[in-house]
Design a protein around this motif. Structure first.
Motif, PDB file in Angstrom:
ATOM      1  N   GLN A   6       0.840  -1.187   0.000  1.00 37.47           N
ATOM      2  CA  GLN A   6       0.000   0.000   0.000  1.00 37.47           C
ATOM      3  C   GLN A   6       0.880   1.245   0.000  1.00 37.47           C
ATOM      4  OE1 GLN A   6      -2.430   1.447  -1.107  1.00 37.47           O
ATOM      5  NE2 GLN A   6      -4.027   0.406   0.051  1.00 37.47           N
ATOM      6  N   VAL A   7       0.304   2.360  -0.401  1.00 38.05           N
ATOM      7  CA  VAL A   7       1.012   3.632  -0.478  1.00 38.05           C
ATOM      8  C   VAL A   7       0.292   4.662   0.378  1.00 38.05           C
ATOM      9  CG1 VAL A   7       1.697   5.524  -1.999  1.00 38.05           C
ATOM     10  CG2 VAL A   7       1.890   3.155  -2.790  1.00 38.05           C
ATOM     11  N   GLN A   8       1.061   5.469   1.077  1.00 39.68           N
ATOM     12  CA  GLN A   8       0.491   6.549   1.891  1.00 39.68           C
ATOM     13  C   GLN A   8       1.162   7.864   1.547  1.00 39.68           C
ATOM     14  OE1 GLN A   8       0.960   5.261   6.028  1.00 39.68           O
ATOM     15  NE2 GLN A   8      -1.263   5.171   6.155  1.00 39.68           N
ATOM     16  N   LEU A   9       0.377   8.933   1.551  1.00 38.72           N
ATOM     17  CA  LEU A   9       0.894  10.292   1.443  1.00 38.72           C
ATOM     18  C   LEU A   9       0.555  10.994   2.746  1.00 38.72           C
ATOM     19  CD1 LEU A   9      -0.160  11.403  -2.160  1.00 38.72           C
ATOM     20  CD2 LEU A   9       1.890  10.202  -1.441  1.00 38.72           C
ATOM     21  N   VAL A  10       1.568  11.495   3.423  1.00 33.21           N
ATOM     22  CA  VAL A  10       1.370  12.159   4.707  1.00 33.21           C
ATOM     23  C   VAL A  10       1.806  13.609   4.579  1.00 33.21           C
ATOM     24  CG1 VAL A  10       1.961  12.203   7.146  1.00 33.21           C
ATOM     25  CG2 VAL A  10       1.699  10.005   5.958  1.00 33.21           C
ATOM     26  N   GLU A  11       0.852  14.507   4.834  1.00 31.22           N
ATOM     27  CA  GLU A  11       1.100  15.944   4.712  1.00 31.22           C
ATOM     28  C   GLU A  11       1.347  16.551   6.089  1.00 31.22           C
ATOM     29  OE1 GLU A  11      -2.273  16.018   1.230  1.00 31.22           O
ATOM     30  OE2 GLU A  11      -2.639  16.757   3.239  1.00 31.22           O
ATOM     31  N   SER A  12       2.069  17.661   6.084  1.00 33.46           N
ATOM     32  CA  SER A  12       2.292  18.412   7.311  1.00 33.46           C
ATOM     33  C   SER A  12       2.577  19.867   6.960  1.00 33.46           C
ATOM     34  CB  SER A  12       3.459  17.836   8.117  1.00 33.46           C
ATOM     35  OG  SER A  12       4.650  17.881   7.354  1.00 33.46           O
ATOM     36  N   SER A  53       5.128   7.103   0.977  1.00 37.48           N
ATOM     37  CA  SER A  53       5.806   5.915   1.485  1.00 37.48           C
ATOM     38  C   SER A  53       5.013   4.671   1.125  1.00 37.48           C
ATOM     39  CB  SER A  53       5.983   6.005   3.003  1.00 37.48           C
ATOM     40  OG  SER A  53       4.727   6.055   3.634  1.00 37.48           O
ATOM     41  N   GLY A  54       5.700   3.520   1.206  1.00 40.72           N
ATOM     42  CA  GLY A  54       5.038   2.261   0.905  1.00 40.72           C
ATOM     43  C   GLY A  54       5.647   1.586  -0.307  1.00 40.72           C
ATOM     44  N   SER A  55       4.828   0.854  -1.017  1.00 35.60           N
ATOM     45  CA  SER A  55       5.277   0.068  -2.158  1.00 35.60           C
ATOM     46  C   SER A  55       5.381   0.961  -3.402  1.00 35.60           C
ATOM     47  CB  SER A  55       4.299  -1.077  -2.415  1.00 35.60           C
ATOM     48  OG  SER A  55       4.726  -1.859  -3.505  1.00 35.60           O
ATOM     49  N   ILE A  56       6.533   1.635  -3.549  1.00 36.11           N
ATOM     50  CA  ILE A  56       6.735   2.603  -4.621  1.00 36.11           C
ATOM     51  C   ILE A  56       7.954   2.224  -5.440  1.00 36.11           C
ATOM     52  CG2 ILE A  56       7.228   5.015  -5.169  1.00 36.11           C
ATOM     53  CD1 ILE A  56       5.878   5.744  -2.494  1.00 36.11           C
ATOM     54  N   PHE A  57       7.771   2.154  -6.764  1.00 36.33           N
ATOM     55  CA  PHE A  57       8.903   1.957  -7.662  1.00 36.33           C
ATOM     56  C   PHE A  57       9.442   3.296  -8.128  1.00 36.33           C
ATOM     57  CE2 PHE A  57      11.612  -0.088 -10.645  1.00 36.33           C
ATOM     58  CZ  PHE A  57      11.544   0.612 -11.833  1.00 36.33           C
ATOM     59  N   ARG A  58       8.537   4.174  -8.557  1.00 34.20           N
ATOM     60  CA  ARG A  58       8.938   5.507  -9.031  1.00 34.20           C
ATOM     61  C   ARG A  58       7.770   6.474  -8.898  1.00 34.20           C
ATOM     62  NH1 ARG A  58       9.959   4.589 -14.242  1.00 34.20           N
ATOM     63  NH2 ARG A  58      12.166   4.193 -13.955  1.00 34.20           N
ATOM     64  N   VAL A  59       8.047   7.641  -8.359  1.00 35.31           N
ATOM     65  CA  VAL A  59       7.051   8.713  -8.315  1.00 35.31           C
ATOM     66  C   VAL A  59       7.256   9.582  -9.540  1.00 35.31           C
ATOM     67  CG1 VAL A  59       6.112  10.648  -7.051  1.00 35.31           C
ATOM     68  CG2 VAL A  59       6.993   8.677  -5.801  1.00 35.31           C
ATOM     69  N   ASN A  60       6.292   9.630 -10.425  1.00 35.42           N
ATOM     70  CA  ASN A  60       6.456  10.339 -11.690  1.00 35.42           C
ATOM     71  C   ASN A  60       6.076  11.814 -11.602  1.00 35.42           C
ATOM     72  OD1 ASN A  60       7.432   8.113 -13.182  1.00 35.42           O
ATOM     73  ND2 ASN A  60       5.353   7.312 -13.299  1.00 35.42           N
ATOM     74  N   ALA A  61       5.076  12.129 -10.847  1.00 35.48           N
ATOM     75  CA  ALA A  61       4.677  13.522 -10.698  1.00 35.48           C
ATOM     76  C   ALA A  61       4.013  13.688  -9.341  1.00 35.48           C
ATOM     77  CB  ALA A  61       3.707  13.941 -11.795  1.00 35.48           C
ATOM     78  N   MET A  62       4.219  14.867  -8.772  1.00 43.71           N
ATOM     79  CA  MET A  62       3.555  15.201  -7.514  1.00 43.71           C
ATOM     80  C   MET A  62       2.921  16.575  -7.673  1.00 43.71           C
ATOM     81  SD  MET A  62       6.138  13.670  -4.619  1.00 43.71           S
ATOM     82  CE  MET A  62       4.837  13.327  -3.432  1.00 43.71           C
ATOM     83  N   ALA A  63       1.839  16.777  -6.986  1.00 41.59           N
ATOM     84  CA  ALA A  63       1.084  18.007  -7.167  1.00 41.59           C
ATOM     85  C   ALA A  63       0.426  18.429  -5.866  1.00 41.59           C
ATOM     86  CB  ALA A  63       0.020  17.806  -8.246  1.00 41.59           C
ATOM     87  N   TRP A  64       0.028  19.694  -5.825  1.00 42.79           N
ATOM     88  CA  TRP A  64      -0.758  20.234  -4.726  1.00 42.79           C
ATOM     89  C   TRP A  64      -2.074  20.770  -5.278  1.00 42.79           C
ATOM     90  CZ3 TRP A  64       0.379  19.653   0.300  1.00 42.79           C
ATOM     91  CH2 TRP A  64       1.689  19.335   0.645  1.00 42.79           C
TER      92      TRP A  64
END
Length: 121
Positions: free
Chosen positions: A1-7, A25-36
């Motif tokens: 599983q994958v989690q995104l934790v904001e602060s 965090s979690g089962s990640i091979f590659r993060v391709n893009a992140m956004a807000w």
């Protein structure tokens, strides 16, 4: 599983600054893009900014010149530096990630739980 934790959310006066963080965090091979994104009461969720894994960025007109997105690929973490905050920036801010869980090209989208940002005197 994958989690995104904001602060990093909170209360700030007009003209002030805040820095948001989001760690994947979690089962990640590659993060391709992140956004807000953000969502104010009674309004639709608005995409603010995107950063790809090669560092390319996009900003919505509403935040261009005031907000800056950055990322630490080694930590799968994205940041949002928010300056010159206005009362109309008040909203719940959400982190979003488009990632691969394996070497296969299938991409998955995940959301953080949201963090409240309130701009008020």
């Amino acid at each position: 599983q994958v989690q995104l934790v904001e602060s990093g959310g909170g209360l700030v006066q007009p003209g002030g600054s805040l820095r948001l963080s989001c760690a994947a965090s979690g089962s990640i091979f590659r993060v391709n893009a992140m956004a807000w994104y953000r969502q104010a009461p009674g309004k639709e969720r608005e995409r603010l900014t995107i950063i790809t894994n090669d560092g390319s960025t996009y900003y919505a007109d509403s935040v261009k010149g005031r907000f800056t997105i950055s990322r630490d690929n080694a930590k799968n973490t994205v940041y949002l530096q928010m300056n010159s905050l206005k009362p109309e920036d008040t909203a719940v801010y959400y982190c979003n990630a488009l990632l691969q869980r394996t070497s296969l090209p299938t991409q998955y989208q995940y959301w953080g739980q949201g963090t409240q940002v309130t701009v008020s005197s």
